[in-house]
Design an enzyme around this catalytic site. Structure first.
Site: not given
Ligand code: UDP
Ligand code: MG
Length: 133
Positions: A10, A50, A113, A116, A127
């Site tokens: 990211k 997303y 974080n 992805h 994706e």
């Molecule tokens: N995210 C966020 N706030 C939250 C949860 C997720 O900003 O409370 C963001 C974070 O960057 C995350 C992305 O949204 O990687 C997609 O969320 P997901 O639950 O799919 O997490 P991931 O699969 O990336 O672990």
């Molecule tokens: Mg996810």
């Protein structure tokens, strides 16, 4: 079973010059790098990528962050790639992610974080179509 998955370093990871170190972890593990692309997502692309999160309260912040600078997308191939790579990236909330994971070692944020990774073969297909065409 040989599988493919998509990872995206990211904008925070690119800004902090951590792309090489992140990709190295997956190469070290034994995954083959089969596609690699640097791109800057525009709003429409980010919203499509997303879209499963479109109704979540963090959606706007997430789209704003992911479009804030270039990202590096890679397709990794290897045994059980989807699950193994998910384990290697760590929990979504970086502050809670286990040491030894990408998020556990390189990040503190929730939105910011670092990385992805696809959560299923179906997600990988959707994706990669969006990101790589
Ligand atoms: N995210 C966020 N706030 C939250 C949860 C997720 O900003 O409370 C963001 C974070 O960057 C995350 C992305 O949204 O990687 C997609 O969320 P997901 O639950 O799919 O997490 P991931 O699969 O990336 O672990
Ligand atoms: Mg996810």
């Amino acid at each position: 079973m040989t599988e493919r998955t998509l990872i995206i370093v990211k904008p925070d990871g690119v800004r902090r010059s951590l792309v090489g170190r992140v990709l190295s972890r997956f190469e070290d593990k034994g995954f083959k790098l089969v596609e690699l692309k640097m791109l800057t997502m525009d709003k429409a692309l980010a919203e499509d990528f997303y879209s499963p999160h479109a109704q979540k309260p963090f959606f706007k912040e997430l789209v704003s962050f992911i479009t804030s600078g270039p990202v590096v997308a890679a397709v990794l191939e290897g045994d059980g790639a989807v699950e193994v790579v998910r384990r290697m990236i760590g929990s979504t909330k970086s502050a809670e992610a286990a040491p030894g994971t990408v998020r556990g070692d390189f990040a503190l944020g929730v939105t910011q974080n670092m990385i992805h990774a696809s959560d299923s073969v179906e997600s990988f297909q959707r994706e990669s179509r969006i990101i790589l065409g």
